[in-house]
Write an enzyme that holds these catalytic residues in place. Structure first.
Site, mmCIF file in Angstrom:
data_model
loop_
_atom_site.group_PDB
_atom_site.id
_atom_site.type_symbol
_atom_site.label_atom_id
_atom_site.label_comp_id
_atom_site.label_asym_id
_atom_site.label_seq_id
_atom_site.Cartn_x
_atom_site.Cartn_y
_atom_site.Cartn_z
ATOM 1 N N HIS A 1 0.834 -1.210 0.000
ATOM 2 C CA HIS A 1 0.000 0.000 0.000
ATOM 3 C C HIS A 1 0.869 1.261 0.000
ATOM 4 C CE1 HIS A 1 -3.515 2.490 1.464
ATOM 5 N NE2 HIS A 1 -2.482 3.250 1.834
ATOM 6 N N GLU A 2 1.787 1.342 0.953
ATOM 7 C CA GLU A 2 2.604 2.558 1.079
ATOM 8 C C GLU A 2 3.510 2.749 -0.135
ATOM 9 O OE1 GLU A 2 1.944 4.788 3.115
ATOM 10 O OE2 GLU A 2 0.727 3.694 4.568
ATOM 11 N N HIS B 1 1.756 4.601 -2.768
ATOM 12 C CA HIS B 1 1.828 6.057 -2.612
ATOM 13 C C HIS B 1 3.156 6.592 -3.146
ATOM 14 C CE1 HIS B 1 -1.871 6.636 -0.469
ATOM 15 N NE2 HIS B 1 -1.511 5.938 0.588
ATOM 16 N N HIS C 1 2.995 6.807 -6.795
ATOM 17 C CA HIS C 1 2.125 7.930 -7.165
ATOM 18 C C HIS C 1 2.951 9.226 -7.179
ATOM 19 C CE1 HIS C 1 -2.374 9.253 -6.782
ATOM 20 N NE2 HIS C 1 -1.790 9.788 -7.828
#
Length: 511
Positions: free
Chosen positions: A299-300, A303, A306
């Site tokens: 998940h991290e 980011h 992104h």
């Protein structure tokens, strides 16, 4: 307001509480963990402020008194300093919103998000709460049955400090999933590089370890990200992955240098940092991650990508500078990868014998167990979201007289479970500062990510499909907020958005 919010967050980072236990009081915790916290002959010192200490106890400690003690201490951290500060912050926010012509701070903050106003965000959460009610009551009944059997008390009911423990017990007994035993398949370094290979493959990247010209701690590492086809540099990534005194104690990605087009036409490549708190390596053992930890890592890192893959002209629109109720969606979508047997087969192997992989049947049981306790997860999340929105939906007069502890406890009991006596989790709820009137965005983004995940699920190579990965890179990551995110979502999906996949995941709709 800026000074007060910074002080609130600093108080959370600085809050500490050491708790001493005997071995008997820590019955159920794995030996590998006990070795790390042993401080005497029969003395073990745990820190309520260290997240993995707290979660290990909440999931595995058999004595209820032990779970109750660490839970209470964690939910009292920073209380004396932060509750008065929170009142000040709520009053200031209500005043500022009123001066700017908004009814509430929630309306002011939500105007630039997908929800548009506080009422829409609240209705989304309340609809989810109602939809989950039958499943939540069913799960609660199972947890109560387990507690009554284990304690011998026919009237025992699930308490706030019991939820993780009995959820874990249910997974072990009904689904044969012992989350602690799965850690051997996820040593940190092996998992990290396995994840790198997965993301390199689907996004067309090359991730290379580098020597950091500067780092704020010896544990910090630096990696550089390149485009695999052109060899062009895309960005840099710092990893600060283990807990230490005075460090931010959750999991997050922080942009250090944002992407933008420079006057000479060159592109300023971004630098981001992942700040995490995974289990500390032992003397002769690597850091062993839980399956939840691996989900957090994927998940991290989403980011981070992104931030790194951005191509926007202006920093204002670069990377994760998208509406707060969308920013989690691409990363939450990538959590699906670690529930897939093909993905796990590429890196999850017993660190003591690499020929041993996670059996396919265990992965199937993991998925069943997740669905079996999903209402508990979301009712907990909804309670946080509704506390946040309610505190930020106060008028100027209401903010002046509010008791944030009483109000948050009342909401938590109505949505989830009755809070522990003499606790005040809002004093340690860091999202109230950085995610104010925005915590609902996790569930909101989940509804989008479930829909987005169908693109890979239905692709020829599923989670390794590079066409789907390139579409995510091009339509979501590269454009950031330089166009309306609703348009970006539809371009990625190739169709209008649907809530159906999310409601199916929750068990509200049949497959």
């Amino acid at each position: 307001l800026s000074a007060a919010t910074t002080e609130f967050s600093t108080n959370i980072t600085n809050a500490k509480k050491d708790l001493k236990f005997t071995q008997a009081q820590l019955e159920g915790l794995p030996e590998s963990f006990l070795e790390q916290v042993k401080t005497g002959d029969d003395e073990y010192t745990l820190q309520a402020n260290v997240t993995f200490h707290y979660l290990n106890v909440m999931r595995s400690a058999k004595p209820e008194a032990t779970r109750k003690r660490i839970s209470g201490e964690r939910k009292r951290l920073a209380r004396e300093k932060n509750i008065p500060l929170l009142k000040t912050v709520l009053q200031l926010r209500a005043n500022i919103a009123a001066k700017l012509g908004y009814k509430t701070w929630a309306d002011y903050k939500c105007e630039v998000k997908m929800a548009s106003d506080g009422t829409t965000a609240r209705e989304f959460l309340m609809n989810l709460k109602r939809g989950l009610e039958p499943k939540w009551q069913s799960e609660l009944g199972q947890f109560n049955t387990l507690k009554r059997r284990e304690t011998g008390d026919p009237d025992a009911t699930l308490k706030m400090w019991d939820a993780f423990y009995y959820m874990n017990l249910l997974k072990k007994e009904k689904y044969s999933v012992d989350t602690e035993q799965l850690r051997v398949f996820f040593p940190y370094e092996q998992t990290l590089h396995g994840m790198f290979r997965v993301y390199e493959r689907i996004f067309g990247l090359k991730i290379v370890a580098s020597t950091a010209p500067y780092k704020w701690n010896d544990q910090v590492t630096l990696h550089l990200v390149y485009d695999a086809v052109t060899g062009n540099p895309l960005g840099a990534l710092y990893l600060d992955m283990f807990p230490r005194d005075g460090k931010f104690n959750h999991f997050a990605m922080f942009p250090l240098i944002s992407g933008k087009r420079l006057p000479d036409g060159a592109y300023q490549r971004p630098t981001v940092a992942l700040i995490c708190n995974f289990p500390t390596p032992g003397n002769d053992k690597p850091s062993l991650l839980s399956h939840d930890n691996v989900e957090t890592l994927f998940h991290e890192f989403g980011h981070a990508l992104h931030g790194i893959l951005t191509q926007t002209k202006y920093t204002r629109f670069a990377g994760t500078s998208v509406p707060r109720d969308f920013v989690e969606a691409p990363s939450q979508m990538l959590e699906n990868w670690i529930w897939d047997k093909t993905v796990l087969a590429t890196f999850a192997a017993d660190y003591r014998d690499s020929s041993k992989k996670i059996p396919e049947a265990v992965i199937a049981k993991l998925k069943e167990a997740k669905k079996a306790t999903i209402a508990r997860h979301y009712r907990g999340q909804l309670s946080y979201g509704l506390v946040d929105l309610t505190l930020h939906s106060l008028t100027v007069d209401e903010a002046r007289i509010v008791d944030p502890i009483a109000l948050s406890n009342q909401i938590t009991e109505a949505v989830y479970l009755k809070p522990q006596e003499n606790t005040s989790f809002v004093g340690y709820f860091g999202h109230l500062m950085g995610y104010d009137a925005g915590y609902y965005g996790y569930a909101w983004a989940d509804s989008i990510s479930a829909d987005m995940a169908t693109v890979s699920e239905n692709a020829p190579d599923r989670y390794f499909d590079s066409t789907a990965g390139q579409r995510l890179r091009r339509e979501i990551y590269e454009v950031g907020d330089s166009r309306d995110v609703s348009e970006s979502i539809e371009k990625f999906l190739g169709r209008p958005r649907s809530l159906t996949p999310f409601l199916q995941d929750l068990g509200i709709l049949d497959e």
